[in-house]
Write a protein that holds these residues in place. Structure first.
Motif, PDB file in Angstrom:
ATOM      1  N   HIS A 165       0.841  -1.204   0.000  1.00 58.75           N
ATOM      2  CA  HIS A 165       0.000   0.000   0.000  1.00 58.75           C
ATOM      3  C   HIS A 165       0.878   1.257   0.000  1.00 58.75           C
ATOM      4  O   HIS A 165       0.620   2.210  -0.723  1.00 58.75           O
ATOM      5  CB  HIS A 165      -0.919  -0.046   1.229  1.00 58.75           C
TER       6      HIS A 165
ATOM      7  N   HIS B 174       1.386   4.342  -2.906  1.00 62.79           N
ATOM      8  CA  HIS B 174       1.280   5.787  -2.689  1.00 62.79           C
ATOM      9  C   HIS B 174       2.556   6.519  -3.077  1.00 62.79           C
ATOM     10  O   HIS B 174       2.502   7.654  -3.529  1.00 62.79           O
ATOM     11  CB  HIS B 174       0.969   6.078  -1.213  1.00 62.79           C
TER      12      HIS B 174
ATOM     13  N   HIS C  95      -3.541   3.062  -7.970  1.00 65.83           N
ATOM     14  CA  HIS C  95      -4.184   3.145  -6.661  1.00 65.83           C
ATOM     15  C   HIS C  95      -5.100   4.370  -6.552  1.00 65.83           C
ATOM     16  O   HIS C  95      -6.033   4.381  -5.742  1.00 65.83           O
ATOM     17  CB  HIS C  95      -3.113   3.162  -5.569  1.00 65.83           C
TER      18      HIS C  95
ATOM     19  N   HIS D 180      -8.820   5.803  -4.477  1.00 61.33           N
ATOM     20  CA  HIS D 180      -8.939   7.049  -3.708  1.00 61.33           C
ATOM     21  C   HIS D 180      -9.871   8.061  -4.358  1.00 61.33           C
ATOM     22  O   HIS D 180     -10.090   9.132  -3.799  1.00 61.33           O
ATOM     23  CB  HIS D 180      -7.555   7.670  -3.504  1.00 61.33           C
TER      24      HIS D 180
ATOM     25  N   HIS E 205      -7.482   7.881   5.939  1.00 67.49           N
ATOM     26  CA  HIS E 205      -6.596   7.501   4.832  1.00 67.49           C
ATOM     27  C   HIS E 205      -7.127   8.057   3.508  1.00 67.49           C
ATOM     28  O   HIS E 205      -6.355   8.397   2.612  1.00 67.49           O
ATOM     29  CB  HIS E 205      -6.456   5.974   4.744  1.00 67.49           C
TER      30      HIS E 205
HETATM   31 ZN   LIG Z   1      -4.367   4.205  -0.274  1.00 63.15          ZN
END
Ligand SMILES: [Zn+2]
Ligand SMILES: [Zn+2]
Length: 238
Positions: free
Chosen positions: A66, A70, A79, A83, A160
């Motif tokens: 993860h 990012h 990813h 988001h 997050h």
């Molecule tokens: Zn994330």
């Protein structure tokens, strides 16, 4: 929301297939790495300890993957789809690029296989993953007290997804919040719930199919821009 329902069905329909393929891959690629001593040791532990260990092993791998999603620009393009949800609900967690889903499952299954957890323990882990994916994204307004420093709660994972400066690249864990406190990546000192969610700059398109294409188009644009900048530099120097 309608797009998330598409993500939900596609991701869950292919989940069985993905698990079969990754299981096969992991068995073929890492069969050499399984030691019967480790397997015997794990099998001798009480069930509760085995469950703690499988979730811990999985979350350590998930945390690393993860974080890479990012912090590595090419991976972020994939990813960013997850988001892009600007409203958080139980379905928002299904919004995920298919390649991210497959890669993460492969990565998480590897240590689980190498450590030799039994089918029963793996089944329990699979149930925990499914429940927590929905729970972390749901709007559940429950006070968890000190437990919020140990396990991932909806508040923890909502932060997050926040577009607030203090929340960027924070709260990576999926199961154990203490991992982020341990590694110094937890959001600290914020109010209970964030004000806004989503990708800063809001550049991810709407709709499942366009979201599946987006990372490829975005990476192509990134590579082209790099080549153009280099050609321009060469032209100026030459
Ligand atoms: Zn994330
Ligand atoms: Zn999420």
């Amino acid at each position: 929301m309608a797009g998330d329902l598409n993500h939900f069905f596609v991701n869950h329909l292919i989940v069985g297939f993905v698990l079969l393929v990754t299981n096969l891959f992991v068995h073929k690629a890492f069969g050499w790495a399984v030691f019967s001593e480790v397997q015997d040791f794990i099998a001798g532990l009480p069930l509760a300890v085995q469950i703690f260990l499988i979730v811990l092993a999985a979350d350590l791998v998930q945390y690393s993957a993860h974080r890479a999603y990012h912090e590595v620009p090419v991976l972020w393009r994939f990813h960013a789809v997850h988001h892009s949800a600007k409203h958080m609900d139980w379905l928002a967690g299904s919004r995920q690029h298919i390649l991210e889903l497959i890669a993460t499952r492969c990565l998480v299954l590897t240590p689980i296989f190498v450590l030799g957890f039994s089918k029963e323990v793996i089944d329990i882990y699979v149930i925990i993953v499914g429940l927590q994916a929905v729970f972390n994204h749901a709007n559940v307004n429950v006070k968890f007290g000190w437990l919020k420093y140990i396990i991932v709660t909806p508040q923890f994972h909502h932060w997050h997804h926040s577009s607030d400066d203090a929340a960027i690249d924070r709260n990576y864990a999926a199961h154990f919040a203490f991992l982020d406190y341990l590694f110094g990546t937890a959001v600290r000192g914020q109010k209970e719930w964030p004000d806004a969610y989503g990708v800063v700059g809001d550049y991810v398109p709407v709709g499942m199919f366009r979201q599946q294409l987006f990372p490829f188009q975005s990476v192509t644009r990134m590579v082209k821009a790099k080549f153009r900048a280099r050609a321009e530099r060469d032209r100026q120097q030459g």
